[in-house]
Scaffold this active site. Sequence first.
Site, mmCIF file in Angstrom:
data_model
loop_
_atom_site.group_PDB
_atom_site.id
_atom_site.type_symbol
_atom_site.label_atom_id
_atom_site.label_comp_id
_atom_site.label_asym_id
_atom_site.label_seq_id
_atom_site.Cartn_x
_atom_site.Cartn_y
_atom_site.Cartn_z
ATOM 1 N N GLU A 35 0.819 -1.216 0.000
ATOM 2 C CA GLU A 35 0.000 0.000 0.000
ATOM 3 C C GLU A 35 0.853 1.266 0.000
ATOM 4 O OE1 GLU A 35 -3.552 0.341 0.296
ATOM 5 O OE2 GLU A 35 -3.735 -1.794 -0.133
ATOM 6 N N ASP A 53 -8.138 6.283 -8.449
ATOM 7 C CA ASP A 53 -8.735 4.958 -8.670
ATOM 8 C C ASP A 53 -10.255 5.002 -8.563
ATOM 9 O OD1 ASP A 53 -9.053 5.376 -5.975
ATOM 10 O OD2 ASP A 53 -8.196 3.454 -5.339
ATOM 11 N N THR A 58 -7.601 8.377 -0.551
ATOM 12 C CA THR A 58 -7.170 7.151 0.121
ATOM 13 C C THR A 58 -6.235 7.582 1.246
ATOM 14 O OG1 THR A 58 -7.331 5.795 -1.871
ATOM 15 C CG2 THR A 58 -5.866 4.998 -0.150
#
Length: 250
Positions: A35, A53, A58
Site C-alpha cells: 500500500e 482509482d 485514500t
Amino acid sequence: MGLSATAVTASGAAAGGLDDPAKKEIAMKIVSSAENSSLDWRAQFKYIEDIDDGRGYTAGIIGFCSGTHDMLELVQEYTRRSPNNILAKYLPALKKVDGSDSHEGLDPNYPKDWKTAAKDKVFQDSQESERDRVYFNPSVSRAKQDGLRTLGQFIYYDAIVMHGDGSDKTSFTNIRKRALTKAKPPAQGGDETAYLNAFLDARVWAMKQEEAHSDTSRVDTAQRVFLRNKNFDLNTPLNWKVYGDSFSIK
C-alpha cells in the site's frame, strides 16, 4: 492460548493465528509494503492522497477511502471518541461524497487537517480499531473457519483490504466463492495449497477487472512466494517483492 490463537483444522493440525501479536505485526508490514512501499506501517497514519482509482481520497494505515464508506465510518468513530476533533467538521461532506470520487466540501484543507489529526493518539487508535473491526477480524475469523493457517489468514486479510466485502463480483466474498468452484478448503477436507492457489487465482482475476489494481505483484511476487515455500505459518525470515521493490523481515 485458546481456540482463537490455535484453531484446529479438519485435518487435526493446529492452525496458527494471524491475530498472534507478532504475526499481526508481520501482516501489517507486508500490507504496508504494497500500500505504501514501506514496512513502517505506523508512519502511514498521516498518509493521504487521491490515487485516481475512482475512490476519492485514500488515507491512513489501511487505505480508508472517502468514496467507499470506510473513511466516513472512521471519522465518525474518531468523533465519537473525541467530539471536538479537527476532522469532525468534514462529516457532512464525507457523507455527501460517499460512493463517489468527489472532493466536494473536503478541499483544500482536508489533507492538511488529516495529517494534523494523525498526530493524535485517539485518531491513531480509531484507525487501528476500524481496521480490526472492518477488515482484520472478519477475514481472520473466516479463514479459521475454512481451516487455514496463518498464511491463508493473511491472504484473506490482504484481499479484503483491497476489495472490501460488498456485493460486487470482485468483493472478498465473491473471490472466495470463485475459489470454491475450483478447490475445497481444509475445513471441507481439501488440500490447503490447492485451495490457496485457487483463491489467489480468483484474486488475480478480480484485480485485473480494475485498471488501478491490475498490477498483481502483491500476489505474484509476495503471497505466491510464501505459498511455494510452504510457509503456512508465515515464519521469518520473509523475502518478497511488490511493484519491483524488494522487502524482507528478518
